[in-house]
Design a protein around this motif. Structure first.
Motif, short mmCIF file in Angstrom:
data_model
loop_
_atom_site.label_atom_id
_atom_site.label_comp_id
_atom_site.label_asym_id
_atom_site.label_seq_id
_atom_site.Cartn_x
_atom_site.Cartn_y
_atom_site.Cartn_z
N LEU A 92 55.65 20.67 38.93
CA LEU A 92 55.60 20.26 37.53
C LEU A 92 54.65 19.10 37.31
O LEU A 92 54.10 18.93 36.23
N TRP A 106 61.59 9.34 25.09
CA TRP A 106 61.10 10.05 23.93
C TRP A 106 61.89 11.34 23.72
O TRP A 106 62.31 11.68 22.63
N ARG A 107 62.11 12.04 24.85
CA ARG A 107 62.79 13.31 24.73
C ARG A 107 64.23 13.13 24.25
O ARG A 107 64.73 13.90 23.44
N GLN A 140 64.17 12.60 20.61
CA GLN A 140 63.89 13.85 19.89
C GLN A 140 65.15 14.70 19.80
O GLN A 140 65.46 15.26 18.79
N ARG A 141 65.84 14.74 20.94
CA ARG A 141 67.01 15.60 20.98
C ARG A 141 68.05 15.10 19.99
O ARG A 141 68.64 15.86 19.25
N ARG A 160 67.49 13.46 17.36
CA ARG A 160 67.01 13.70 16.00
C ARG A 160 67.22 15.16 15.59
O ARG A 160 67.67 15.46 14.50
N PHE A 186 60.46 22.60 20.61
CA PHE A 186 61.90 22.60 20.87
C PHE A 186 62.17 22.98 22.33
O PHE A 186 63.04 22.41 22.98
N LYS A 205 60.34 22.34 24.78
CA LYS A 205 60.03 21.15 25.56
C LYS A 205 61.23 20.21 25.51
O LYS A 205 61.71 19.73 26.52
N GLN A 206 61.71 19.95 24.28
CA GLN A 206 62.78 18.98 24.11
C GLN A 206 64.08 19.43 24.74
O GLN A 206 64.79 18.64 25.34
N GLU A 208 53.57 16.00 19.93
CA GLU A 208 54.76 15.47 20.58
C GLU A 208 56.03 15.53 19.74
O GLU A 208 57.12 15.51 20.27
N ASP A 209 55.90 15.56 18.41
CA ASP A 209 57.14 15.58 17.63
C ASP A 209 56.94 16.33 16.31
O ASP A 209 55.84 16.76 15.97
N GLN A 257 57.00 15.31 13.29
CA GLN A 257 56.11 14.65 12.33
C GLN A 257 54.67 15.05 12.58
O GLN A 257 53.93 15.36 11.64
N GLU A 311 52.65 19.99 29.54
CA GLU A 311 53.53 19.32 30.50
C GLU A 311 54.95 19.30 29.97
O GLU A 311 55.17 19.00 28.81
#
Ligand SMILES: Nc1ncnc2c1ncn2[C@@H]1O[C@H](COP(=O)(O)OP(=O)(O)OP(=O)(O)O)[C@@H](O)[C@H]1O
Ligand SMILES: [Mg+2]
Lengths: 267, 248
Positions: A55, A257-258, A261-262, A264, B78, B80-81, B160-161, B163, B247
């Motif tokens: 990865l 960050w992840r 996001q999750r 959110r 999503f 990815k997250q 990345e998001d 937004q 990634e």
């Protein structure tokens, strides 16, 4: 257990910008061995696993998995391992069975060989009766069990488990180790895992590597490590080696960050 | 079973399981169709242009496909997250096949939504010039859907998001749509707008649909198809290239 190494790291370094996550690490894991990589938060455990599982590319150094150079022979290396990541990686909209089926196709198992294997593994982790439930309705423990079953589906030579028991109750943790030990015996698999529960490492691991600030600072069986540090159990040995100060529990910017996001997306 | 097929199937299954997504996806275009079609219909007719609703239907179908195929890129984010992307990235399969499987799935669900809008327009009185046109329309919508889904795969690989994704929608996709002739004929617009529309691939998709469904064209069907095909190839290349560097 043979002495032939199945995982080999030679002078492996990984830098993320100015952060050196893994610093000139070299060690080997024997075939059939249960190997634990321990270390404080941010020590570089997940990064090591990510490099071994293609990865993340190392900045320098060589990683070999089941005889294949991980960066040069990616697909051969990929066929040889199964993995349970630190964060969940199942598709919640699909059922448990569909997640398994998808995995079987990704690893080009024929339907005929996959079916009985999926059934056997889902029975092993006690999810066969829940096979048609969408995974988003599973508890954390059920998801983990599913991920372990999925990681075993294609008969990997090496199973990577990155904090497989994080957040699970004692019963589920014990069960998980039972499954892993059973499969390891039956298929002569090598298991490479990380954990913050030292008693788990002490109970299950043949050998232990301790990594701190990206550097491998100790390697050996519990016996060897306690002898080396003149302590009586692994936890004491670990503390003697890594010191008692708390690490700045800063997660990697990417992980943080992840998580944001999750949170959110769930809202 | 094949990798592309199973990843395609995953998108299709997810689509049919999320009932709210289907309603939402068709609701907005329907609002456009009804509000604009009936709101501007009388003015359009008085200007001597004929039936506006009829003119609008192909444009709204293309709109539906554009925005739903674009939404596929958000699905990659999503993945990815929620971690599923890693499952595919450590598997012994090429990035290209992973990208194509998902994008074809996203494209399929976009075409289904476009066709839903078509069936709804039939209910409110729209009639294609002949029924064979429905098949040609399917081909055009598929090309549009595949190119946009590949494009949004590329975008989803590095944005990345949500937004960031919205920004792409605001500054790229909305202009593509509003400056495409989906809502008005390109024959009488000011020169600047016509030039912009001529450089906008979306115009050609809309024009091709309009030609097949109601026999009105600005560029001619042959040119439409050539532009659409070239766009599809270029955007597929873009998606494949960006996705190689994704990634988890
Ligand atoms: N994608 C990334 N970009 C930048 N820095 C990163 C990235 N991934 C990890 N790091 C940094 O590398 C270091 C090692 O992180 P890693 O996740 O390997 O630690 P870990 O040992 O698994 O910790 P934990 O026990 O908290 O899971 C940390 O300082 C982290 O911030
Ligand atoms: Mg970690």
């Amino acid at each position: 257990m043979s002495k032939e190494p199945i995982i080999r790291l030679e002078h492996v370094t990984k830098k993320f910008g100015t952060v050196t996550a893994v610093n000139d690490v070299s060690f080997e894991t024997r075939r059939g061995e249960l190997f634990a990589l321990l270390g404080p938060n941010g020590a570089g455990k997940s990064t090591t696993i990510k490099m071994l599982t293609t990865l993340v590319k190392p900045t320098s150094g060589t990683l070999t998995l089941a005889g294949h150079n991980v960066t040069k022979a990616q697909d051969k290396a990929r066929k040889s391992f199964g993995i349970v990541f630190q964060d969940p990686s199942v598709d919640g909209e699909l059922t448990a069975y569909e997640n398994m089926e998808l995995h079987a196709v990704l690893y080009s198992l024929s339907r005929k060989t996959a079916r009985p294997r999926i059934e056997a593994l889902l029975r092993l982790v006690e999810l066969w009766n829940r096979r048609d439930t969408p995974v988003k309705n599973f508890s954390g423990g059920m998801k983990r069990r599913l991920e372990i079953a999925r990681g075993l589906l294609h008969h990997p030579h090496v199973l990577f488990l990155d904090e497989p028991t994080l957040g699970l109750d004692t019963q589920t943790r014990n069960l998980l180790w039972d499954y892993v030990q059973k499969m390891r015996r039956e298929e002569n698999m090598t298991v490479f895992f990380t954990t913050h529960y030292l008693e788990e490492a002490e109970a299950n691991a043949d050998r232990i590597g301790i990594i701190d600030h990206g550097e491998l600072i100790a390697l050996g069986s519990t016996k060897e490590l306690t002898k080396q540090t003149k302590t009586t159990n692994l936890e004491q040995a670990y503390l003697a080696l890594t010191g008692k100060t708390v690490r700045d529990e800063e997660v990697g910017p990417h992980e943080a960050w992840r998580a944001r996001q999750r949170a959110r997306t769930m809202r | 079973m094949n990798v592309i097929y199973i990843l395609w199937l995953r998108q299709v299954k997810r689509f049919f399981r999320a009932k709210s997504r289907i309603v939402g996806a068709v609701g907005q275009p329907l609002l456009f169709l009804l509000a604009l079609g009936y709101g501007l219909g009388a003015v359009y007719q008085r200007a001597g242009q004929g039936n506006y609703l009829e003119f609008l239907v192909p444009g709204i179908m293309a709109q539906t496909v554009l925005f739903s195929a674009m939404f596929y890129g958000a699905m990659i984010m999503f993945d990815k997250q929620f971690g599923f992307l890693k499952e595919t990235l450590v598997a012994p399969v090429s990035r290209l096949r992973i990208m194509l499987g998902g994008a074809l799935g996203g494209a399929t669900t976009a075409v289904i939504q476009g066709m839903l809008v078509f069936f709804i327009s039939l209910v409110i009185g729209f009639r294609p010039q002949n029924w064979l046109a429905v098949l040609t329309t399917l081909v055009i919508l598929s090309l549009l859907a595949i190119s946009i889904a590949c494009f949004s795969s590329g975008i989803g690989s590095f944005v990345e998001d949500m937004q960031g994704f919205q920004a792409i929608n605001q500054f790229l996709v909305f202009p593509l749509y509003f400056l495409s002739g989906a809502l008005y004929p390109l024959d009488h617009v000011p020169a600047w707008l016509r030039i912009v529309a001529e450089f906008n691939p979306m115009s050609y998709a809309v024009d091709a649909m309009r030609d097949t469904l109601i026999g009105q064209t600005h560029f001619g069907l042959a040119k439409d198809f050539i532009v659409l095909l070239v766009t599809t190839i270029v955007l597929m290349g873009f998606g494949a290239y960006r996705f190689r560097h994704i990634e988890a």
